[in-house]
Design a protein around this motif. Structure first.
Motif, PDB file in Angstrom:
ATOM      1  N   PHE A  35      34.441  68.396  32.060  1.00 24.26           N
ATOM      2  CA  PHE A  35      33.730  67.352  31.325  1.00 24.26           C
ATOM      3  C   PHE A  35      34.286  67.327  29.907  1.00 24.26           C
ATOM      4  N   GLN A  36      34.400  66.122  29.337  1.00 24.56           N
ATOM      5  CA  GLN A  36      34.984  65.935  28.013  1.00 24.56           C
ATOM      6  C   GLN A  36      33.961  65.296  27.083  1.00 24.56           C
ATOM      7  N   PRO A  37      34.030  65.624  25.790  1.00 25.47           N
ATOM      8  CA  PRO A  37      33.106  64.987  24.838  1.00 25.47           C
ATOM      9  C   PRO A  37      33.331  63.473  24.782  1.00 25.47           C
ATOM     10  N   THR A  38      32.268  62.743  24.502  1.00 28.17           N
ATOM     11  CA  THR A  38      32.370  61.308  24.239  1.00 28.17           C
ATOM     12  C   THR A  38      32.190  61.108  22.738  1.00 28.17           C
ATOM     13  N   LYS A  39      32.354  59.874  22.308  1.00 29.83           N
ATOM     14  CA  LYS A  39      32.165  59.546  20.893  1.00 29.83           C
ATOM     15  C   LYS A  39      30.741  59.053  20.679  1.00 29.83           C
ATOM     16  N   GLY A  40      30.229  59.265  19.511  1.00 27.88           N
ATOM     17  CA  GLY A  40      28.983  58.628  19.129  1.00 27.88           C
ATOM     18  C   GLY A  40      27.696  59.354  19.461  1.00 27.88           C
ATOM     19  N   MET A  41      27.734  60.423  20.248  1.00 21.67           N
ATOM     20  CA  MET A  41      26.498  61.141  20.546  1.00 21.67           C
ATOM     21  C   MET A  41      26.825  62.611  20.788  1.00 21.67           C
ATOM     22  N   GLU A  42      26.141  63.462  20.047  1.00 21.41           N
ATOM     23  CA  GLU A  42      26.357  64.893  20.189  1.00 21.41           C
ATOM     24  C   GLU A  42      25.943  65.362  21.583  1.00 21.41           C
ATOM     25  N   ARG A  43      26.771  66.177  22.176  1.00 18.04           N
ATOM     26  CA  ARG A  43      26.525  66.805  23.483  1.00 18.04           C
ATOM     27  C   ARG A  43      26.468  65.830  24.659  1.00 18.04           C
ATOM     28  N   ARG A  44      26.978  64.626  24.491  1.00 19.01           N
ATOM     29  CA  ARG A  44      27.134  63.725  25.639  1.00 19.01           C
ATOM     30  C   ARG A  44      28.570  63.909  26.127  1.00 19.01           C
ATOM     31  N   LEU A  45      28.704  64.220  27.414  1.00 14.76           N
ATOM     32  CA  LEU A  45      30.008  64.520  28.006  1.00 14.76           C
ATOM     33  C   LEU A  45      30.275  63.578  29.165  1.00 14.76           C
ATOM     34  N   ILE A  46      31.567  63.378  29.452  1.00 17.12           N
ATOM     35  CA  ILE A  46      31.952  62.544  30.591  1.00 17.12           C
ATOM     36  C   ILE A  46      32.996  63.272  31.422  1.00 17.12           C
ATOM     37  N   LEU A  47      32.887  63.092  32.715  1.00 22.42           N
ATOM     38  CA  LEU A  47      33.916  63.532  33.657  1.00 22.42           C
ATOM     39  C   LEU A  47      34.453  62.261  34.293  1.00 22.42           C
ATOM     40  N   PRO A  48      35.682  61.854  33.928  1.00 26.86           N
ATOM     41  CA  PRO A  48      36.234  60.630  34.505  1.00 26.86           C
ATOM     42  C   PRO A  48      36.306  60.716  36.034  1.00 26.86           C
ATOM     43  N   THR A  49      36.091  59.593  36.677  1.00 26.14           N
ATOM     44  CA  THR A  49      36.102  59.555  38.140  1.00 26.14           C
ATOM     45  C   THR A  49      37.381  60.155  38.707  1.00 26.14           C
ATOM     46  N   LYS A  50      38.504  59.872  38.069  1.00 26.50           N
ATOM     47  CA  LYS A  50      39.788  60.376  38.581  1.00 26.50           C
ATOM     48  C   LYS A  50      39.872  61.902  38.557  1.00 26.50           C
ATOM     49  N   ASP A  51      39.001  62.563  37.793  1.00 25.54           N
ATOM     50  CA  ASP A  51      39.013  64.025  37.686  1.00 25.54           C
ATOM     51  C   ASP A  51      37.926  64.709  38.507  1.00 25.54           C
ATOM     52  N   ILE A  52      37.075  63.936  39.181  1.00 25.43           N
ATOM     53  CA  ILE A  52      35.950  64.540  39.904  1.00 25.43           C
ATOM     54  C   ILE A  52      36.417  65.462  41.022  1.00 25.43           C
ATOM     55  N   VAL A  53      37.385  65.040  41.808  1.00 25.75           N
ATOM     56  CA  VAL A  53      37.831  65.864  42.942  1.00 25.75           C
ATOM     57  C   VAL A  53      38.387  67.200  42.445  1.00 25.75           C
ATOM     58  N   ALA A  54      39.168  67.175  41.361  1.00 29.55           N
ATOM     59  CA  ALA A  54      39.698  68.424  40.802  1.00 29.55           C
ATOM     60  C   ALA A  54      38.564  69.302  40.291  1.00 29.55           C
ATOM     61  N   SER A  55      37.553  68.693  39.700  1.00 29.05           N
ATOM     62  CA  SER A  55      36.417  69.457  39.199  1.00 29.05           C
ATOM     63  C   SER A  55      35.639  70.097  40.354  1.00 29.05           C
ATOM     64  N   ILE A  56      35.457  69.342  41.448  1.00 30.04           N
ATOM     65  CA  ILE A  56      34.772  69.900  42.618  1.00 30.04           C
ATOM     66  C   ILE A  56      35.536  71.118  43.142  1.00 30.04           C
ATOM     67  N   ALA A  57      36.860  71.011  43.186  1.00 26.33           N
ATOM     68  CA  ALA A  57      37.675  72.141  43.644  1.00 26.33           C
ATOM     69  C   ALA A  57      37.503  73.346  42.722  1.00 26.33           C
ATOM     70  N   GLN A  58      37.399  73.092  41.419  1.00 28.14           N
ATOM     71  CA  GLN A  58      37.229  74.179  40.452  1.00 28.14           C
ATOM     72  C   GLN A  58      35.845  74.806  40.607  1.00 28.14           C
ATOM     73  N   VAL A  59      34.809  74.009  40.848  1.00 32.35           N
ATOM     74  CA  VAL A  59      33.454  74.522  41.030  1.00 32.35           C
ATOM     75  C   VAL A  59      33.393  75.410  42.269  1.00 32.35           C
ATOM     76  N   THR A  60      34.176  75.071  43.284  1.00 34.44           N
ATOM     77  CA  THR A  60      34.166  75.793  44.552  1.00 34.44           C
ATOM     78  C   THR A  60      34.757  77.187  44.401  1.00 34.44           C
ATOM     79  N   ARG A  61      35.667  77.375  43.446  1.00 36.46           N
ATOM     80  CA  ARG A  61      36.319  78.681  43.278  1.00 36.46           C
ATOM     81  C   ARG A  61      35.399  79.735  42.795  1.00 36.46           C
TER      82      ARG A  61
END
Length: 156
Positions: free
Chosen positions: A130-156
């Motif tokens: 997840f990456q920081p967004t602009k304009g709001m403290e502690r609001r993060l985004i995980l771009p759709t294109k990175d979700i599958v890689a993130s799921i693989a990382q969570v599984t490890r």
């Protein structure tokens, strides 16, 4: 649910006071993990939302983005204190992300947004890309294109 204590009163109170109402009204969908005695030991809630294109990086929004981008919102995620450190948080995150991937087959999302409750939560989510967004403290985004890689990382 009355005994649910994650150490974050706002997350505990929301589960006890708002989760069922929000589910019935169609505001959020809440998923729980229960122990063998059917006590809730963890949960996450998801809903749809929008974010202004100026609040995300170019890689998150793409080119020629409309003024507002559709996102899935990971509205809540918590685990009871006695079950923390056992992998339930990552398991709940993986389940939430898999739900978003499934829903994205029917509804367009540019990413998953989370409003991290505190700095510990920020560290948890950034561990899974997840990456920081602009304009709001502690609001993060995980771009759709990175979700599958993130799921693989969570599984490890």
């Amino acid at each position: 649910m009355a005994d649910f204590q994650s150490g974050k009163p706002a997350l505990d109170d929301w589960l006890k006071d708002m989760a069922l109402y929000n589910q019935a009204q169609g505001y959020t969908r809440t998923f729980v993990i229960a122990d063998e005695s059917f006590n809730v030991v963890g949960y996450h809630s998801v809903c749809a939302g929008m974010i202004h294109r100026n609040d995300v990086s170019r890689s998150s929004k793409g080119s020629k983005a409309p003024p507002e981008l559709p996102v899935a919102v990971l509205a809540r995620l918590a685990v009871t204190k006695q079950h923390q450190g056992r992998g339930l948080g990552p398991a709940l995150l993986r389940n939430a992300l898999m739900s978003v991937v499934s829903a994205a087959q029917l509804v367009a999302f540019r990413g998953v947004i989370v409003h991290a409750i505190d700095d510990d939560a920020v560290r948890f989510y950034t561990k899974y890309q997840f990456q920081p967004t602009k304009g709001m403290e502690r609001r993060l985004i995980l771009p759709t294109k990175d979700i599958v890689a993130s799921i693989a990382q969570v599984t490890r």
